[in-house]
Design a protein around this motif. Sequence first.
Motif, PDB file in Angstrom:
ATOM      1  N   LEU A 263       0.883  -1.281   0.052  1.00  0.00           N
ATOM      2  CA  LEU A 263      -0.021  -0.031   0.195  1.00  0.00           C
ATOM      3  C   LEU A 263       1.029   1.140   0.003  1.00  0.00           C
ATOM      4  O   LEU A 263       1.940   1.314   0.658  1.00  0.00           O
ATOM      5  CB  LEU A 263      -0.933   0.016   1.291  1.00  0.00           C
TER       6      LEU A 263
ATOM      7  N   SER B 259      -2.657   5.759   0.826  1.00  0.00           N
ATOM      8  CA  SER B 259      -3.723   4.686   1.189  1.00  0.00           C
ATOM      9  C   SER B 259      -3.490   4.139   2.708  1.00  0.00           C
ATOM     10  O   SER B 259      -4.557   3.966   3.500  1.00  0.00           O
ATOM     11  CB  SER B 259      -3.407   3.477   0.245  1.00  0.00           C
ATOM     12  N   GLN B 260      -2.323   4.165   3.172  1.00  0.00           N
ATOM     13  CA  GLN B 260      -2.350   3.580   4.784  1.00  0.00           C
ATOM     14  C   GLN B 260      -2.642   4.832   5.600  1.00  0.00           C
ATOM     15  O   GLN B 260      -3.339   4.511   6.810  1.00  0.00           O
ATOM     16  CB  GLN B 260      -0.561   3.710   4.888  1.00  0.00           C
TER      17      GLN B 260
ATOM     18  N   GLU C 127      -6.660   4.416   5.731  1.00  0.00           N
ATOM     19  CA  GLU C 127      -6.699   3.194   6.100  1.00  0.00           C
ATOM     20  C   GLU C 127      -6.955   3.380   7.512  1.00  0.00           C
ATOM     21  O   GLU C 127      -7.852   3.070   8.240  1.00  0.00           O
ATOM     22  CB  GLU C 127      -5.919   1.914   5.828  1.00  0.00           C
TER      23      GLU C 127
ATOM     24  N   ALA D 252      -5.668   6.885  -4.136  1.00  0.00           N
ATOM     25  CA  ALA D 252      -5.317   6.012  -3.009  1.00  0.00           C
ATOM     26  C   ALA D 252      -6.174   5.285  -2.425  1.00  0.00           C
ATOM     27  O   ALA D 252      -6.072   4.119  -2.123  1.00  0.00           O
ATOM     28  CB  ALA D 252      -4.657   7.076  -1.916  1.00  0.00           C
ATOM     29  N   LEU D 253      -7.643   5.858  -2.586  1.00  0.00           N
ATOM     30  CA  LEU D 253      -8.796   5.007  -1.840  1.00  0.00           C
ATOM     31  C   LEU D 253      -9.048   3.860  -2.725  1.00  0.00           C
ATOM     32  O   LEU D 253      -9.348   2.809  -2.217  1.00  0.00           O
ATOM     33  CB  LEU D 253     -10.076   6.086  -1.841  1.00  0.00           C
TER      34      LEU D 253
ATOM     35  N   GLN E  33      -6.788   2.208  -4.374  1.00  0.00           N
ATOM     36  CA  GLN E  33      -6.003   1.119  -4.173  1.00  0.00           C
ATOM     37  C   GLN E  33      -5.996   0.511  -2.932  1.00  0.00           C
ATOM     38  O   GLN E  33      -5.935  -0.877  -2.906  1.00  0.00           O
ATOM     39  CB  GLN E  33      -4.566   1.998  -3.985  1.00  0.00           C
ATOM     40  N   LEU E  34      -6.607   0.985  -2.009  1.00  0.00           N
ATOM     41  CA  LEU E  34      -7.129   0.467  -0.882  1.00  0.00           C
ATOM     42  C   LEU E  34      -8.080  -0.625  -0.928  1.00  0.00           C
ATOM     43  O   LEU E  34      -8.077  -1.598  -0.464  1.00  0.00           O
ATOM     44  CB  LEU E  34      -7.369   1.603   0.395  1.00  0.00           C
ATOM     45  N   ARG E  35      -9.094   0.161  -1.659  1.00  0.00           N
ATOM     46  CA  ARG E  35     -10.365  -0.726  -1.851  1.00  0.00           C
ATOM     47  C   ARG E  35      -9.925  -2.145  -2.752  1.00  0.00           C
ATOM     48  O   ARG E  35     -10.422  -3.028  -2.350  1.00  0.00           O
ATOM     49  CB  ARG E  35     -11.133  -0.095  -3.024  1.00  0.00           C
TER      50      ARG E  35
ATOM     51  N   GLN F 297      -6.961  -3.360  -2.747  1.00  0.00           N
ATOM     52  CA  GLN F 297      -6.283  -4.324  -1.843  1.00  0.00           C
ATOM     53  C   GLN F 297      -7.127  -5.166  -1.012  1.00  0.00           C
ATOM     54  O   GLN F 297      -7.082  -6.381  -0.936  1.00  0.00           O
ATOM     55  CB  GLN F 297      -5.295  -3.571  -0.909  1.00  0.00           C
TER      56      GLN F 297
END
Lengths: 253, 197, 197
Positions: free
Chosen positions: C4, C8-9, C12, C42-43, C45-47, C49
């Motif tokens: 991440l 994104s971190q 999160e 970034a959101l 990418q988190l999604r 992940q």
Amino acid sequence: MTTSFEPSAVEGFGTVAGFVVALDGFTGPLDLLLHLVREEQIDIADIPIARVADQFLAAIHVLGLNQAADYLEMAGRLIRLKVQMLMPRGGDDDSWEDPRAELVRRLLEYQQIKEIAQWMSGQAERRALRLARGYLPPPPELPPLPLTLDIMDLLVAVERVITNIPSPVLHRVITRPLDVEGAVRRIETLLEARGEFNWREAFSANPTIVEVLSVLLALLELARRGICRLRQEASFGPLVIARESASTVVAAH
Amino acid sequence: MNPLPPLSQLIEAALFASNRPLTLDELEGLEPEATPAEFRTALDQLREQYEFAGHAVEIVELAGGYQILTRAAFAAAVERAHAMQRQPRLSAATLETLATIAYRQPVGRAEIEEIRGVNAGGVLRTLQERGLIEVVGRGEGLGRPLLYGTTPLFLELLGLRDITDLPRAEELTIALQPHKVEPDDAADGALASVEEG
Amino acid sequence: MNPLPPLSQLIEAALFASNRPLTLDELEGLEPEATPAEFRTALDQLREQYEFAGHAVEIVELAGGYQILTRAAFAAAVERAHAMQRQPRLSAATLETLATIAYRQPVGRAEIEEIRGVNAGGVLRTLQERGLIEVVGRGEGLGRPLLYGTTPLFLELLGLRDITDLPRAEELTIALQPHKVEPDDAADGALASVEEG
């Protein structure tokens, strides 16, 4: 968060004991004593009691702690020690027991507690940097779990409550029932004898507030019943009480 | 990295839905078929997943259980964004009382007051209502005084796995010397030697 | 899948720790340097992940903001986690109030608060909801306060036939009273005690 504390109602209660902490940064007499010892760079095992006792007394006076029982108790101990140190030792020096030993032991022990408290404070700070799950879904509608309750729990709780029953606060209102009945009788007697009198004569030489209120209520009641008439010659002037004739009852209203 | 296995998913769901640590015993209730060893493996897989994928959260062992917490590095940013509220700090008096109880437990009110030199009633009550201490028994002697000890929440507050995570007495500048306080004669100073113990 | 990215971190950590959905505006407070477009990436990418690694949680758009929630498939695990957290035992505060009522009944809220030194509203409600206490009448005096007493369920849980079976009833009922203020001026006669509840 896991460790989130609801502001509890206890806080208000705790301030009675806690004001010491908040106001001056000392958590108790040992804390203050330790501070004095450190400030003077005194060897903790060889405290000049006379000097420290005087400083302690001066400090609690300056800090306004000379009303706090815990500080007064320590002041008493220090004064007693001061006297003991002045007593002739008698006999050989080897058998002499240093009267300061207990105080030294307590100071060292308290110093440890402070050290641990400090470590715990840092630890709690570090832990607080790690956040727990903030959102928790609403609990599902489940039948409540069977409650466990036993008589020992209950007894322990009762005794905890008894031990912790708060001492009454100084400004608590004390119920002092007004003695209106008595005042009525006194005024009626006066009316019978005099027909007219100054209201100051209706009470004793040094009346309590309760008594004044009782008389006032009695007068109003008697006026309402048409038994007496209240007259004030000037604003803020003395109240004159006069017997009312039965025919003028209505005017008394 | 492989997708999370079902048992790790179950554990993740449960840990996400909790704001306190869940013990291995509690987690095992999620899947009666699985063995404790399988649960441990699943927990490790979840832990590794968080680590390798660089998540902002991690699995922490705390107060005898497991909890997902954010890594410390992100606290400042999260706070800046007002996404969370900081806890009130514990007062010095509260911390000293907690320290006394943590090291002397089970310990009665008289001994706590003797050690701290102040009345402890109010603080003990606050600590109890906050769930940081509890009554763990009764002492001998007059009135059989209530004895206090720390709770799992205390460990959570400090981020400790168990009570042995507290610094040991030898690690302190001054070693702790256990001694018994008789509630009443302490005031009149039965002289104790500093060397004992 | 790559680890991440930092943004994104941050997202999160914030979504995890927040107790409500966070808007894009709020999320942007996490990193003033980043643009809204970067935040959106970034959101995503988190999604992704969460999705690709098969996590039990997902990012949901809700009430104009974003929130991490457990996937519906894991509802049972979430419920279990909740059940684990429900305390079958009463808290110290609740127990103390219950004990006060048991020994002083029928007793009004004011007296309970005077004895325990704290507000009793929330605890009384809890006890009523749990079926351990009930309103048994109204007191004399101002506002005719509600009086509480224990229920048959309370007796049942303790295995008592009736309330007189409570241990040390007489002694504890007497001890369990607010401290009285001594009339400060006994000479003036008109003083009455605060007693009789």
